[in-house]
Write an enzyme that holds these catalytic residues in place. Sequence first.
Site, short mmCIF file in Angstrom:
data_model
loop_
_atom_site.label_atom_id
_atom_site.label_comp_id
_atom_site.label_asym_id
_atom_site.label_seq_id
_atom_site.Cartn_x
_atom_site.Cartn_y
_atom_site.Cartn_z
N CYS A 28 61.66 -106.23 98.36
CA CYS A 28 61.59 -104.77 98.23
C CYS A 28 60.36 -104.40 97.40
O CYS A 28 60.28 -104.72 96.22
CB CYS A 28 62.86 -104.26 97.57
SG CYS A 28 62.80 -102.52 97.10
N CYS A 31 61.11 -102.24 94.37
CA CYS A 31 61.73 -103.03 93.31
C CYS A 31 60.68 -103.79 92.50
O CYS A 31 60.75 -103.82 91.27
CB CYS A 31 62.72 -104.03 93.89
SG CYS A 31 64.07 -103.28 94.80
#
Length: 99
Positions: A28, A31
């Site tokens: 991600c 993230c």
Amino acid sequence: MGFASCCGQGPASPSVWHSSPLLSTDWCRVCTKILPAFCKLSNEFKNLAFIYADIDECPETTQSIRYTPTFHFYRDGERVDEMLGAGEERLHDRLWLHS
């Protein structure tokens, strides 16, 4: 309280601590962008436990996560808040609220 980057680590008595886990994954992009800020904020909010849990590595603890990153906020062992998505200022404000 510090920062743990492994599933299952944290204070010995979850009924008396405040925590802010980051539930995310390596693939991600959002993230990986918020992780340095998350680490930096762990030094600012020393009364909170900061925990990073990779949803791919810890499926038993993160199976209900539907959006990454997700931040959960716990007080006295119970989840009291959740933040979906990233944003250093938003995260700072949420941490300040719960510290």
